[in-house]
Design an enzyme around this catalytic site. Structure first.
Site, short mmCIF file in Angstrom:
data_model
loop_
_atom_site.label_atom_id
_atom_site.label_comp_id
_atom_site.label_asym_id
_atom_site.label_seq_id
_atom_site.Cartn_x
_atom_site.Cartn_y
_atom_site.Cartn_z
N HIS A 56 0.83 -1.21 0.00
CA HIS A 56 0.00 0.00 0.00
C HIS A 56 0.86 1.25 0.00
CE1 HIS A 56 0.72 -0.56 4.31
NE2 HIS A 56 0.20 0.62 4.58
N HIS A 58 1.41 3.92 1.92
CA HIS A 58 1.99 4.67 3.04
C HIS A 58 3.52 4.69 2.95
CE1 HIS A 58 -1.87 4.13 5.62
NE2 HIS A 58 -1.91 5.21 4.86
N ASP A 60 5.83 4.47 5.07
CA ASP A 60 6.60 3.46 5.81
C ASP A 60 6.56 2.10 5.12
OD1 ASP A 60 3.81 3.43 6.68
OD2 ASP A 60 4.42 2.00 8.21
N HIS A 61 6.02 2.05 3.89
CA HIS A 61 6.03 0.82 3.08
C HIS A 61 6.66 1.01 1.71
CE1 HIS A 61 3.51 -1.39 6.00
NE2 HIS A 61 3.22 -0.14 6.34
N HIS A 114 -7.62 -0.69 5.82
CA HIS A 114 -6.57 0.22 6.31
C HIS A 114 -6.38 1.35 5.29
CE1 HIS A 114 -2.83 1.51 8.19
NE2 HIS A 114 -2.18 1.33 7.05
N ASP A 133 -0.52 -3.96 6.01
CA ASP A 133 -1.13 -3.47 7.25
C ASP A 133 -2.60 -3.90 7.34
OD1 ASP A 133 1.29 -2.33 7.83
OD2 ASP A 133 0.60 -0.24 7.74
N HIS A 171 4.30 -4.77 10.40
CA HIS A 171 4.77 -4.13 11.65
C HIS A 171 4.95 -5.14 12.77
CE1 HIS A 171 4.20 0.19 10.62
NE2 HIS A 171 3.29 -0.28 9.79
FE FE Z 1 2.46 0.76 8.09
ZN ZN Z 2 -0.06 1.64 6.51
#
Ligand code: FE
Ligand code: ZN
Length: 241
Positions: A56, A58, A60-61, A114, A133, A171
């Site tokens: 996805h 975001h 942090d990915h 999410h 996520d 995560h």
């Molecule tokens: Fe994340």
């Molecule tokens: Zn995420």
């Protein structure tokens, strides 16, 4: 077994995943959000990269996708629905599509909740799920863009995969998730055993992932929720926990 998955700890509590197809030697990386540790993991695996998978949009990915592909040119796969907010995709994927990796093939599962354009990848060879996520060990992603009904339905799809499926999530949230899960279901023996194991692993600095889907089905309060209303109530309580 052909596809194996190894977590690569990145950022504060994220995992990128290094996949290996043992029959061809192919290597893939999932959710490359930080360059140096991911490049080091690819070098340690032999310095080849055949595929980049994104779950996805975001940061942090995806943040180091262009850095990783500049170093190791490899096709990038991500959600067609979110192509406008992902790095440039070589394959824009949606529910039921196949993604080829060495001699293995992943099936794409749309899992909105999410984020709207969340996708997961399932490799029947090796029973490996890249859950992004959507599904965490003993938890699930926050509903940032989706409704409880959407996330409940996404989790039902994952629950239907084989019990031996290795859940490779985005995560390391398991210890905090276990505390909430025990508040929902304090007498669940499977959950209590998992929570103890999680505590031991974290005390030793070890990842708690991948976890086994069969264990999640018994202990994860978002998979044991019998209906959307119960799921929605638990998700809302977790947000305040
Ligand atoms: Fe994340
Ligand atoms: Zn995420």
């Amino acid at each position: 077994m052909t596809v194996t998955a190894q977590p690569v700890p990145i950022l504060s509590d994220n995992y990128a995943w290094l996949l290996r197809d043992d029959t061809s030697g192919a290597i893939a990386i999932v959710d490359p959000a930080e360059g140096p540790p991911i490049i080091a993991a690819i070098e340690a695996a032999g310095g080849r990269l055949d595929l980049i998978l994104l779950t996805h949009h975001h940061a942090d990915h995806i943040a180091a996708t262009d850095e990783v592909r500049a170093r190791f040119p490899a096709p990038v796969v991500g959600a067609a629905a979110d192509a406008h907010r992902l790095p440039k995709l070589d394959q824009a994927a949606k529910e039921g599509d196949e993604v080829h990796f060495g001699n293995a093939t992943a099936r794409v599962i749309d899992t909105p909740g999410h984020t709207r354009g969340q996708i997961n990848y399932f490799f029947p060879d090796g029973e490996v799920l890249l859950a992004g996520d959507t599904l965490f060990s003993l938890g699930c992603g926050r509903l940032i863009e989706g409704t409880p009904a959407e996330m409940f339905s996404s989790l039902r799809k994952l629950a239907a995969l084989p019990g031996g499926t290795k859940v490779c999530a985005g995560h390391e949230y398991t210890e905090a998730n276990a505390k909430f899960a025990l508040s929902v279901d304090p007498d669940n023996a499977a959950l209590r055993a998992m929570a103890e194991q999680v505590h031991r692993l974290r005390a030793a600095g070890q990842p708690t992932l991948p976890s086994l889907l069969a264990d999640e089905l018994k202990a994860n309060p978002f998979l044991t929720a019998p209906d959307v209303a119960t799921f929605a109530d638990r998700r809302a309580r977790k947000d305040r926990f």
